[in-house]
Design a protein around this motif. Sequence first.
Motif, short mmCIF file in Angstrom:
data_model
loop_
_atom_site.label_atom_id
_atom_site.label_comp_id
_atom_site.label_asym_id
_atom_site.label_seq_id
_atom_site.Cartn_x
_atom_site.Cartn_y
_atom_site.Cartn_z
N ILE B 157 -11.97 -4.78 4.81
CA ILE B 157 -11.09 -3.77 5.40
C ILE B 157 -9.62 -4.18 5.25
N LEU B 160 -8.53 -3.54 1.77
CA LEU B 160 -8.33 -2.10 1.56
C LEU B 160 -7.03 -1.63 2.21
N LEU B 164 -4.32 0.14 -0.06
CA LEU B 164 -3.97 1.56 0.10
C LEU B 164 -2.46 1.72 0.29
N LYS B 207 -5.17 10.68 3.76
CA LYS B 207 -6.38 10.89 4.56
C LYS B 207 -7.15 9.56 4.74
N VAL B 208 -7.38 8.88 3.61
CA VAL B 208 -8.18 7.64 3.73
C VAL B 208 -7.40 6.56 4.48
N ILE B 211 -7.95 7.24 8.11
CA ILE B 211 -9.33 6.86 8.50
C ILE B 211 -9.42 5.34 8.66
N LEU B 212 -8.82 4.64 7.70
CA LEU B 212 -8.89 3.17 7.73
C LEU B 212 -8.11 2.60 8.92
N THR B 215 -10.38 2.90 11.75
CA THR B 215 -11.57 2.03 11.63
C THR B 215 -11.23 0.57 11.90
#
Lengths: 194, 451
Positions: B157, B160, B164, B207-208, B211-212, B215
């Motif tokens: 995570i 990522l 991102l 968007k992602v 979300i991340l 999370t």
Amino acid sequence: MRNHNYLNMQVLKVFILLGIVCLNNSIIYGQDSMEDAIVSLSFLEENESKIIVTKAVDQSGLPIEDLELYYYVKRTFSLLPIGDPFNATDENGIIEVEFPNDLPGDTEGNVIIVVKIIESDLYNDLTLETTKNWGLLVQLPDQKVEKRSLWAAAANAPISLILTVSVMIISVWYIICYILFKLYKISKIKPLKP
Amino acid sequence: MRKVINKQQTYRTKRGKALLGHIVNTSLKYKLWIAFLLLIIVIGGYAYYRQLKFGLIVTAMRDYTSWGIYISNFVFFVAISLVGSLISSVLKLSKNEWSRPLTRISEIIAIAAIICAAVIIIVDMGRPDRFFYVITHLRIQSPIIWDVIIISTYLVISLLLLYLSLLPDIALCRDRLTAIPKWKKMLYRFMAINWNNHPKQVVMLQKVSRILAITVLPVAFAIHTVTSWLFATTWRPGWDSTNLGPYFVSGAFMAGAAVIIFTMYLIRIHLKLKKYITEIHFEKMGKLLVLLSLIYLYFNINEYLGPAFKMVGVEGEHITELFTGKYAPMYWFVQIGGLILPIILLIFRPFRKPLPIFIISLFVILGAWLKRFLIVIPSLQHPYLPIQGVDESYLHYIPTWEEWAITMSSFAWLLLIITVLIKLFPVIPILKAKLDSETIVKLNIFKNEKS
């Protein structure tokens, strides 16, 4: 000619030196020569007590007095000492050590008794191992009938725990996979034409 | 022989020059710094070779203190890795725009720290080749397995999160940087995954990212709570507490904020980014550090007051040893020098200026590391079930040179990973405004060199 004599003298000196070294070594090793003790084990059961009787004799069959022996029982990871901290043979070369009554053995009650001579001044190190049926019977838990619990084997973990952990792992990794999938989609978008 | 790059790099804006300059130019200072870190790593490598050759006997860990400074260090690294979620998630979701330039620094620290945490736990194993047994003989009932699962998840995570936020800037590096070696160009091309500033790409990325950001928060809380459970589920004085989870998490946020301040000061000085990491950032981070320290102080009081009031048995012995015994100097340094004084000083504005807050954060970090030492070692020296005929060496724990060398080497690895990532990627987002389709169209910032 003089050179030849000189060489002979040097060779002679080297031989004398080697001779002295060999002589010294034989004296040193001769003085410190150690012999193997002959140790025999017998087992006595009187009433409730179990006794390990050890007899130590030298190569000529004479009893060895004051020889220290160490007693252990083999466990999973190491040796468990039993008996007194120091156990020495008497004038007959005999020691009696009581075996504890509460030691677990294997499924048939077998234990491995280990007797050692360690760093004696006169005798070489020695290790004797004997299997004896003196331990308590241990029943291995049957995985099929074992109750599910935190302390059970991996196969018998509580269902609630397996479910909770699985749901959490799957949820988070589902999101990670979704993001990776979206990144793949991003990589497939072609640039706008100017 | 290294190829000489003759091309001269040109920049479109002053901002671009300031934020990309360090990627193109390599200073002598940078090379010396890397050489210094490698030297420490080599010394640590030799100490680890000795540990592998002779076994854990080269450490001071014995039957009582079976977790030494390796585990203290592990807890410290896990703690500071939480900083990624603090800035990228908590501050981002609460719309604190001022923290934007600090996002990448925090994510880079998080990645470096979690990698080092994972490695140091393997160093602590006497037989590292048996690590795979942990996987093949997995018992889901064991908190150690929970920790292995959560650490690997958090590492992915964190990677990522950084990736991102970096993606548009990697594409920019791919398009704009010309005076860089071929391997760097290939790296940017590979990592940019065809990012071309298409509005659809921007929407998907936004968007992602959101979300991340959501999370990462429960995962970050889980990682340090599970680490605290490694202790809380072990029956030892000082660990037998229901307070341990929040106590660890709050301490981690405090240590993480201090590490951010420490790092941003050094980046600001060495990369000459005073215009981008401003005094306002130090001011705000100072206030944040006070808030986080106060929460940690609250949990500290909870952690020690109960057992100290009751003074029961071994628990009492443990508390006495911390308050007035052989660990008292360290304990009071940690509580006063690393917690109470920083709170008091940082309340006053002059202490939230870059240099004073840098020094204060250094004390907070030192206190945080020693605190982990105090959580791990004194507890182990007071087992509930003492061993008979205890060897003298079990009663004390003074780390050996091998342990110190390996620990120092883990810090060198941490700094090396941070330095290399900073050298490879823009540490502050090139785009001044928040990335959205509108801004991109307006600024036309990602326009390709060729077009």
